[in-house]
Design a protein around this motif. Sequence first.
Motif, PDB file in Angstrom:
ATOM      1  N   ALA A 172       0.831  -1.206   0.000  1.00  0.00           N
ATOM      2  CA  ALA A 172       0.000   0.000   0.000  1.00  0.00           C
ATOM      3  C   ALA A 172       0.870   1.263   0.000  1.00  0.00           C
ATOM      4  O   ALA A 172       0.564   2.243  -0.690  1.00  0.00           O
ATOM      5  CB  ALA A 172      -0.926  -0.006   1.215  1.00  0.00           C
ATOM      6  N   SER A 173       1.985   1.226   0.772  1.00  0.00           N
ATOM      7  CA  SER A 173       2.877   2.381   0.794  1.00  0.00           C
ATOM      8  C   SER A 173       3.526   2.599  -0.571  1.00  0.00           C
ATOM      9  O   SER A 173       3.642   3.733  -1.041  1.00  0.00           O
ATOM     10  CB  SER A 173       3.968   2.175   1.853  1.00  0.00           C
ATOM     11  N   GLU A 174       3.933   1.491  -1.217  1.00  0.00           N
ATOM     12  CA  GLU A 174       4.536   1.620  -2.541  1.00  0.00           C
ATOM     13  C   GLU A 174       3.530   2.163  -3.552  1.00  0.00           C
ATOM     14  O   GLU A 174       3.875   2.975  -4.419  1.00  0.00           O
ATOM     15  CB  GLU A 174       5.073   0.261  -3.005  1.00  0.00           C
ATOM     16  N   GLU A 175       2.282   1.701  -3.427  1.00  0.00           N
ATOM     17  CA  GLU A 175       1.258   2.209  -4.342  1.00  0.00           C
ATOM     18  C   GLU A 175       1.012   3.696  -4.111  1.00  0.00           C
ATOM     19  O   GLU A 175       0.819   4.461  -5.068  1.00  0.00           O
ATOM     20  CB  GLU A 175      -0.036   1.415  -4.157  1.00  0.00           C
ATOM     21  N   ARG A 176       1.018   4.117  -2.839  1.00  0.00           N
ATOM     22  CA  ARG A 176       0.841   5.542  -2.558  1.00  0.00           C
ATOM     23  C   ARG A 176       1.999   6.365  -3.114  1.00  0.00           C
ATOM     24  O   ARG A 176       1.797   7.453  -3.665  1.00  0.00           O
ATOM     25  CB  ARG A 176       0.698   5.767  -1.050  1.00  0.00           C
ATOM     26  N   LEU A 177       3.248   5.835  -2.971  1.00  0.00           N
ATOM     27  CA  LEU A 177       4.399   6.539  -3.517  1.00  0.00           C
ATOM     28  C   LEU A 177       4.322   6.615  -5.042  1.00  0.00           C
ATOM     29  O   LEU A 177       4.652   7.647  -5.643  1.00  0.00           O
ATOM     30  CB  LEU A 177       5.690   5.827  -3.104  1.00  0.00           C
ATOM     31  N   THR A 178       3.879   5.511  -5.664  1.00  0.00           N
ATOM     32  CA  THR A 178       3.733   5.519  -7.119  1.00  0.00           C
ATOM     33  C   THR A 178       2.692   6.532  -7.551  1.00  0.00           C
ATOM     34  O   THR A 178       2.894   7.289  -8.514  1.00  0.00           O
ATOM     35  CB  THR A 178       3.334   4.115  -7.611  1.00  0.00           C
ATOM     36  N   MET A 179       1.572   6.579  -6.834  1.00  0.00           N
ATOM     37  CA  MET A 179       0.531   7.544  -7.169  1.00  0.00           C
ATOM     38  C   MET A 179       1.026   8.969  -6.976  1.00  0.00           C
ATOM     39  O   MET A 179       0.746   9.860  -7.800  1.00  0.00           O
ATOM     40  CB  MET A 179      -0.707   7.293  -6.314  1.00  0.00           C
ATOM     41  N   ALA A 180       1.795   9.194  -5.892  1.00  0.00           N
ATOM     42  CA  ALA A 180       2.329  10.536  -5.660  1.00  0.00           C
ATOM     43  C   ALA A 180       3.281  10.938  -6.779  1.00  0.00           C
ATOM     44  O   ALA A 180       3.258  12.086  -7.248  1.00  0.00           O
ATOM     45  CB  ALA A 180       3.047  10.586  -4.310  1.00  0.00           C
ATOM     46  N   GLN A 181       4.115   9.984  -7.223  1.00  0.00           N
ATOM     47  CA  GLN A 181       5.039  10.288  -8.312  1.00  0.00           C
ATOM     48  C   GLN A 181       4.286  10.553  -9.615  1.00  0.00           C
ATOM     49  O   GLN A 181       4.629  11.456 -10.376  1.00  0.00           O
ATOM     50  CB  GLN A 181       6.015   9.128  -8.495  1.00  0.00           C
ATOM     51  N   GLU A 182       3.233   9.733  -9.855  1.00  0.00           N
ATOM     52  CA  GLU A 182       2.427   9.943 -11.051  1.00  0.00           C
ATOM     53  C   GLU A 182       1.769  11.328 -11.028  1.00  0.00           C
ATOM     54  O   GLU A 182       1.772  12.059 -12.026  1.00  0.00           O
ATOM     55  CB  GLU A 182       1.353   8.859 -11.144  1.00  0.00           C
ATOM     56  N   LEU A 183       1.210  11.697  -9.894  1.00  0.00           N
ATOM     57  CA  LEU A 183       0.567  13.008  -9.791  1.00  0.00           C
ATOM     58  C   LEU A 183       1.580  14.129  -9.962  1.00  0.00           C
ATOM     59  O   LEU A 183       1.292  15.154 -10.596  1.00  0.00           O
ATOM     60  CB  LEU A 183      -0.139  13.131  -8.435  1.00  0.00           C
ATOM     61  N   HIS A 184       2.774  13.932  -9.376  1.00  0.00           N
ATOM     62  CA  HIS A 184       3.817  14.956  -9.540  1.00  0.00           C
ATOM     63  C   HIS A 184       4.158  15.155 -11.014  1.00  0.00           C
ATOM     64  O   HIS A 184       4.240  16.282 -11.502  1.00  0.00           O
ATOM     65  CB  HIS A 184       5.073  14.551  -8.761  1.00  0.00           C
ATOM     66  N   ASP A 185       4.338  14.023 -11.728  1.00  0.00           N
ATOM     67  CA  ASP A 185       4.710  14.124 -13.136  1.00  0.00           C
ATOM     68  C   ASP A 185       3.611  14.773 -13.961  1.00  0.00           C
ATOM     69  O   ASP A 185       3.869  15.618 -14.832  1.00  0.00           O
ATOM     70  CB  ASP A 185       5.032  12.736 -13.687  1.00  0.00           C
ATOM     71  N   VAL A 186       2.363  14.353 -13.693  1.00  0.00           N
ATOM     72  CA  VAL A 186       1.235  14.910 -14.451  1.00  0.00           C
ATOM     73  C   VAL A 186       1.115  16.407 -14.206  1.00  0.00           C
ATOM     74  O   VAL A 186       1.017  17.218 -15.150  1.00  0.00           O
ATOM     75  CB  VAL A 186      -0.071  14.191 -14.051  1.00  0.00           C
ATOM     76  N   LEU A 187       1.134  16.792 -12.946  1.00  0.00           N
ATOM     77  CA  LEU A 187       0.948  18.207 -12.614  1.00  0.00           C
ATOM     78  C   LEU A 187       2.140  19.044 -13.073  1.00  0.00           C
ATOM     79  O   LEU A 187       1.968  20.135 -13.627  1.00  0.00           O
ATOM     80  CB  LEU A 187       0.746  18.363 -11.110  1.00  0.00           C
ATOM     81  N   ALA A 188       3.362  18.539 -12.843  1.00  0.00           N
ATOM     82  CA  ALA A 188       4.545  19.322 -13.204  1.00  0.00           C
ATOM     83  C   ALA A 188       4.570  19.611 -14.699  1.00  0.00           C
ATOM     84  O   ALA A 188       4.835  20.743 -15.126  1.00  0.00           O
ATOM     85  CB  ALA A 188       5.807  18.572 -12.782  1.00  0.00           C
ATOM     86  N   HIS A 189       4.301  18.602 -15.509  1.00  0.00           N
ATOM     87  CA  HIS A 189       4.365  18.795 -16.951  1.00  0.00           C
ATOM     88  C   HIS A 189       3.279  19.747 -17.432  1.00  0.00           C
ATOM     89  O   HIS A 189       3.553  20.736 -18.128  1.00  0.00           O
ATOM     90  CB  HIS A 189       4.225  17.445 -17.657  1.00  0.00           C
ATOM     91  N   ASN A 190       2.045  19.451 -17.054  1.00  0.00           N
ATOM     92  CA  ASN A 190       0.941  20.227 -17.610  1.00  0.00           C
ATOM     93  C   ASN A 190       0.860  21.634 -17.033  1.00  0.00           C
ATOM     94  O   ASN A 190       0.573  22.591 -17.762  1.00  0.00           O
ATOM     95  CB  ASN A 190      -0.386  19.481 -17.384  1.00  0.00           C
ATOM     96  N   ILE A 191       1.142  21.781 -15.745  1.00  0.00           N
ATOM     97  CA  ILE A 191       1.120  23.126 -15.179  1.00  0.00           C
ATOM     98  C   ILE A 191       2.246  23.975 -15.756  1.00  0.00           C
ATOM     99  O   ILE A 191       2.068  25.174 -16.051  1.00  0.00           O
ATOM    100  CB  ILE A 191       1.208  23.067 -13.635  1.00  0.00           C
ATOM    101  N   SER A 192       3.426  23.383 -15.937  1.00  0.00           N
ATOM    102  CA  SER A 192       4.516  24.128 -16.574  1.00  0.00           C
ATOM    103  C   SER A 192       4.154  24.525 -17.992  1.00  0.00           C
ATOM    104  O   SER A 192       4.424  25.651 -18.432  1.00  0.00           O
ATOM    105  CB  SER A 192       5.788  23.277 -16.582  1.00  0.00           C
TER     106      SER A 192
END
Length: 379
Positions: A172-192
């Motif tokens: 569950a912790s790994e899945e949360r970290l993966t989701m956090a990384q996915e959200l970071h990548d999605v937001l960083a790219h599109n917001i930039s």
Amino acid sequence: MYHRIDPVLPVIVGFLQVFLTMGAQYWQLRNPDLGRAPLTWWGYALLLVGPLALALRRRAPVAALVVTLIATSVYLLLDFAYGPVFLSQIIVVFNAVMSGHRRTAWLSSGAFFLFVIAYATWFIPHRASLFHHTAVAAYLLLTLTVAEFYRMRRERLAERERVAREEARRQASEERLTMAQELHDVLAHNISLIHVQASTALHILDDHPEQARTALSTIKQASKDVLTEMRGVLSLLRDGAPRSPIAGMAHLSDLAERSGLRVTLEVTGQERPLPAGIDRAGYRIVQESLTNVSRHAPGSRVTVRVAYAAEEVTVTIEDDGAGTARAEAGLGSGNGIPGMRERAAALGGSLTAGPRPGGGFRVEARLPLPPSTDQKEPN
């Protein structure tokens, strides 16, 4: 911890000890050489002490063990019928081991064995044989051995359950970290991308309105994409919710079109479906690299090369550094390249990033592939 009193077992054991002892007494009294005395109210009371102690076996296992052994010893000293009185003792010894009082159970059983040896040697008319002593020792050892076996089995099951819970927590912790990384990548790219295009639109709005319209269209598409991807990532929190398969190597051309950059996509080797982790990692590395170009060298020409080989896939992103727009200050997070390296390393690959000799920047990721199952072995 509070334990409720269970009256069922004490009642059953008390019933069995009293009535089985009455049956044993009938036959033992017919043999005067055994020296047995008929049951009195003292005998019946001692027969019920053990079952009553069983009612407290969960709250006070040691006290229940000691009281039962003392009552059994007194019962034997009064020469009442021999045999069924040991039923309570078996249960309290077993319970003491299972409740964690192993040393007490073994020591008290050894002390009781010594008492029985002394009793059978000096307190009955005819001294008991070696077979009698061996049988008593075997009965005690069998009780303790069975109790130890069940204790170890229960501990193994508890350890297995604990490990399973820890593994579930870790996943569950790994899945949360993966989701956090996915959200970071999605937001960083599109917001930039939205920020850069909005700045461009504001800069050219008066002089080149048509180009500003193109930038606004890019902003609209980027905002739609970020909502779609976020919805896909967050859908993992709901069981059975489908996830849009937009983060994969097959969608690099769409990513290049949405980036607002002049991107050339080159693919070499035999293009084929990739494992989900590698497919997503390759896409995210290209996405993060394009984000960095938008942040630091907007307007540069970018070349994305994907090379498929038998054992690995190589993703290379190069820009010429000749940006026609001004870089926006304050957009760098400082985690882009380390994050890409972590993605590659987690899959057993590697990533290098640095300036190009002729200007610009270069990112290269090598991601190992598992052996292809459709490759035929040579004859």
